[in-house]
Design a protein around this motif. Sequence first.
Motif, short mmCIF file in Angstrom:
data_model
loop_
_atom_site.label_atom_id
_atom_site.label_comp_id
_atom_site.label_asym_id
_atom_site.label_seq_id
_atom_site.Cartn_x
_atom_site.Cartn_y
_atom_site.Cartn_z
N ILE A 177 -42.78 24.30 -30.97
CA ILE A 177 -44.17 24.73 -31.05
C ILE A 177 -44.69 24.57 -32.46
CG2 ILE A 177 -45.74 26.69 -30.68
CD1 ILE A 177 -43.26 27.79 -28.94
N ASN A 178 -45.85 23.93 -32.59
CA ASN A 178 -46.50 23.80 -33.88
C ASN A 178 -47.45 24.98 -34.05
OD1 ASN A 178 -49.22 22.02 -35.26
ND2 ASN A 178 -47.36 22.52 -36.39
N GLY A 179 -47.13 25.85 -34.99
CA GLY A 179 -47.97 27.04 -35.20
C GLY A 179 -47.25 28.06 -36.03
N LYS A 180 -47.80 29.25 -36.06
CA LYS A 180 -47.23 30.34 -36.85
C LYS A 180 -46.16 31.05 -36.04
CE LYS A 180 -48.54 34.40 -39.56
NZ LYS A 180 -49.65 35.29 -39.97
N CYS A 181 -44.94 31.07 -36.55
CA CYS A 181 -43.85 31.77 -35.86
C CYS A 181 -44.15 33.27 -35.83
CB CYS A 181 -42.56 31.50 -36.63
SG CYS A 181 -41.10 32.25 -35.91
N CYS A 182 -43.88 33.99 -34.79
CA CYS A 182 -43.00 33.61 -33.69
C CYS A 182 -43.59 34.04 -32.34
CB CYS A 182 -41.64 34.27 -33.86
SG CYS A 182 -40.74 33.70 -35.31
N VAL A 183 -44.85 34.42 -32.33
CA VAL A 183 -45.51 34.81 -31.08
C VAL A 183 -46.50 33.72 -30.71
CG1 VAL A 183 -46.95 36.53 -29.96
CG2 VAL A 183 -45.24 37.26 -31.62
N LEU A 184 -46.43 33.24 -29.50
CA LEU A 184 -47.31 32.16 -29.06
C LEU A 184 -48.75 32.63 -29.05
CD1 LEU A 184 -47.33 29.24 -27.92
CD2 LEU A 184 -47.33 30.27 -25.64
N ARG A 185 -49.63 31.78 -29.65
CA ARG A 185 -51.06 32.07 -29.67
C ARG A 185 -51.80 30.94 -28.98
NH1 ARG A 185 -51.87 32.13 -35.92
NH2 ARG A 185 -50.86 30.13 -35.48
N GLU A 186 -53.05 31.20 -28.64
CA GLU A 186 -53.85 30.23 -27.90
C GLU A 186 -54.02 28.93 -28.69
OE1 GLU A 186 -58.13 30.03 -25.51
OE2 GLU A 186 -57.46 31.89 -26.47
N GLN A 187 -54.13 29.04 -30.02
CA GLN A 187 -54.36 27.84 -30.85
C GLN A 187 -53.08 27.07 -31.16
OE1 GLN A 187 -54.86 31.01 -31.70
NE2 GLN A 187 -54.63 31.38 -33.90
N ASP A 188 -51.92 27.62 -30.84
CA ASP A 188 -50.67 26.90 -31.07
C ASP A 188 -50.53 25.73 -30.10
OD1 ASP A 188 -50.00 28.64 -33.07
OD2 ASP A 188 -48.73 29.90 -31.81
N ARG A 189 -49.71 24.76 -30.49
CA ARG A 189 -49.53 23.59 -29.64
C ARG A 189 -48.06 23.40 -29.29
NH1 ARG A 189 -50.67 17.20 -30.95
NH2 ARG A 189 -49.75 16.43 -29.02
N LEU A 190 -47.78 23.21 -28.00
CA LEU A 190 -46.44 22.86 -27.55
C LEU A 190 -46.27 21.35 -27.79
CD1 LEU A 190 -46.23 24.81 -24.17
CD2 LEU A 190 -45.76 25.62 -26.46
N LEU A 191 -45.36 21.00 -28.66
CA LEU A 191 -45.19 19.59 -29.03
C LEU A 191 -44.24 18.87 -28.09
CD1 LEU A 191 -44.79 20.11 -32.88
CD2 LEU A 191 -46.85 19.39 -31.66
N PHE A 192 -43.00 19.38 -28.02
CA PHE A 192 -41.97 18.74 -27.20
C PHE A 192 -41.16 19.81 -26.49
CE2 PHE A 192 -41.76 17.10 -31.68
CZ PHE A 192 -42.72 16.11 -31.54
N SER A 193 -40.43 19.40 -25.48
CA SER A 193 -39.46 20.29 -24.84
C SER A 193 -38.18 19.51 -24.60
CB SER A 193 -40.00 20.84 -23.52
OG SER A 193 -40.06 19.81 -22.55
N ILE A 194 -37.07 20.22 -24.57
CA ILE A 194 -35.77 19.60 -24.28
C ILE A 194 -35.08 20.42 -23.20
CG2 ILE A 194 -34.67 20.82 -26.20
CD1 ILE A 194 -32.81 18.36 -26.48
N LYS A 195 -34.44 19.74 -22.29
CA LYS A 195 -33.81 20.41 -21.15
C LYS A 195 -32.53 19.67 -20.77
CE LYS A 195 -34.67 21.65 -16.30
NZ LYS A 195 -35.66 21.62 -15.19
N THR A 196 -31.53 20.42 -20.33
CA THR A 196 -30.29 19.80 -19.85
C THR A 196 -30.21 19.92 -18.34
OG1 THR A 196 -29.02 21.86 -20.04
CG2 THR A 196 -29.09 20.43 -21.97
N VAL A 197 -29.74 18.87 -17.70
CA VAL A 197 -29.47 18.87 -16.26
C VAL A 197 -28.06 18.33 -16.07
CG1 VAL A 197 -30.14 18.03 -13.99
CG2 VAL A 197 -31.90 18.53 -15.69
N SER A 198 -27.16 19.19 -15.62
CA SER A 198 -25.75 18.81 -15.52
C SER A 198 -25.34 18.61 -14.08
CB SER A 198 -24.86 19.89 -16.15
OG SER A 198 -25.20 20.07 -17.51
N SER A 199 -24.38 17.73 -13.89
CA SER A 199 -23.81 17.49 -12.57
C SER A 199 -22.30 17.70 -12.66
CB SER A 199 -24.11 16.06 -12.09
OG SER A 199 -23.39 15.78 -10.91
N TYR A 200 -21.83 18.82 -12.11
CA TYR A 200 -20.39 19.09 -12.13
C TYR A 200 -19.65 18.08 -11.25
CZ TYR A 200 -22.00 23.52 -14.05
OH TYR A 200 -22.60 24.48 -14.81
#
Length: 269
Positions: free
Chosen positions: A99-122
């Motif tokens: 998140i691009n913005g002031k840490c650490c509480v999400l505000r309306e003016q903040d921007r979600l830049l990227f997300s990362i996620k894992t998907v595993s197959s046992y």
Amino acid sequence: MIRSSIFLLAGLLLLSACSTKKVTKPISAQNVSFNGYLTNMGYKKDGSHAYRKNLPYESCSKEYHKDLKLLDKYAEVNIGPAWGQDFDFALHDGKHYIINGKCCVLREQDRLLFSIKTVSSYKNDTCNLFIEKYSPQESQMKTAQILKIQQQRDAEYKKKQAAIKLKKQQERQRQEQQYAELRNRKGEHLLHFFNHSITHVDRYDRFFDKDMQVRLCQLKCKELTKNETGYTDIQSALNDGWHFVTKLDVAKYDDYKCSCRGEKVILRK
């Protein structure tokens, strides 16, 4: 001659080993596009805004944390200070957001830049890492969704806390009414006043704190007295118009944590 040939051969082998050794260069976050940066990290395009990297399952956790730091680095160099957050309580999507913005509480003016996620197959013993890049419109929609769920959760929490507070208040009122009824009794009554407590400390108790157990035992003995008499001690009863008739045996109460001892008396009012 033979000895010099051996030394020459050893030197050639050493040079050969050094020349084939893989040199890992640090991934630069400056003067590189986001697509080029993720390509250097080993990701391939997987849709318009998504990137994917396939790994053996045992490498998943290490690569995830490494790539998370690299995403932070890219954001800091190219966009500005950023911080990361999971929104599992809201979106339940298993993604970690940068998140691009002031840490650490999400505000309306903040921007979600990227997300990362894992998907595993046992079953296949594989792991996929997915990275998404968000447009301003996508970021605004997701931020609004998170904030709405967060507001609903906060409102529900406040409602529960108010209900708990009301229940405690009603319980105190009920107890005070019960104590008043006990104090206003007439005639002769057999009463127990516990003024001495004995704590049984169990060394296997997971709340092993001797001082705390002593205090809890003292409170229990006072509570037993008040629940039966409406008073915390016999002197309070005598001051309130009760008269001493006779003293009987020692008052006793025992459980596995605490023993209470005191006076068993008959009082009249």
